[in-house]
Design an enzyme around this catalytic site. Structure first.
Site, mmCIF file in Angstrom:
data_model
loop_
_atom_site.group_PDB
_atom_site.id
_atom_site.type_symbol
_atom_site.label_atom_id
_atom_site.label_comp_id
_atom_site.label_asym_id
_atom_site.label_seq_id
_atom_site.Cartn_x
_atom_site.Cartn_y
_atom_site.Cartn_z
ATOM 1 N N MET A 1 -10.530 -22.043 42.583
ATOM 2 C CA MET A 1 -10.821 -20.997 43.072
ATOM 3 C C MET A 1 -10.009 -20.280 41.614
ATOM 4 S SD MET A 1 -12.114 -17.400 44.649
ATOM 5 C CE MET A 1 -10.102 -17.121 45.308
ATOM 6 N N PRO A 2 -10.823 -20.330 40.263
ATOM 7 C CA PRO A 2 -10.453 -20.137 39.185
ATOM 8 C C PRO A 2 -10.436 -18.324 39.134
ATOM 9 C CG PRO A 2 -11.775 -21.681 38.218
ATOM 10 C CD PRO A 2 -11.821 -21.605 39.614
ATOM 11 N N LEU A 3 -9.112 -17.441 39.249
ATOM 12 C CA LEU A 3 -9.219 -16.235 38.543
ATOM 13 C C LEU A 3 -8.859 -15.316 37.018
ATOM 14 C CD1 LEU A 3 -8.597 -13.062 39.596
ATOM 15 C CD2 LEU A 3 -6.399 -13.708 40.594
ATOM 16 N N ARG B 1 -13.662 -16.168 39.496
ATOM 17 C CA ARG B 1 -13.364 -13.961 39.567
ATOM 18 C C ARG B 1 -13.236 -13.936 38.024
ATOM 19 N NH1 ARG B 1 -15.740 -16.428 43.219
ATOM 20 N NH2 ARG B 1 -14.908 -16.082 45.187
#
Length: 68
Positions: free
Chosen positions: A1-3, A40
């Protein structure tokens, strides 16, 4: 999940910031192949008085430009 975190000086309208965040999410999706729903983007807005460049705040810099 990239933030992805974006930090900006306050002053831009909400729609502009939203469009920027969406464009960043799409770019990450296209670049990394990560599903959009897993990406995100967090946008933090900082008052000009708390954005320091050297020993002066951005607010001080802007105020000195207005006087000249």
């Amino acid at each position: 999940m990239p933030l992805i975190q974006i930090t900006l000086i306050e002053g831009r309208d909400g729609e502009t910031i939203t469009q920027c965040a969406k464009a960043v999410a799409r770019t990450v999706h296209n670049s990394l192949g990560a599903p959009l729903e897993s990406i995100r983007v967090v946008v933090n807005q900082v008052p000009a008085s708390q954005w320091i460049v050297g020993e002066r705040s951005k607010a001080e810099i802007d105020a000195s430009k207005e006087r000249t």
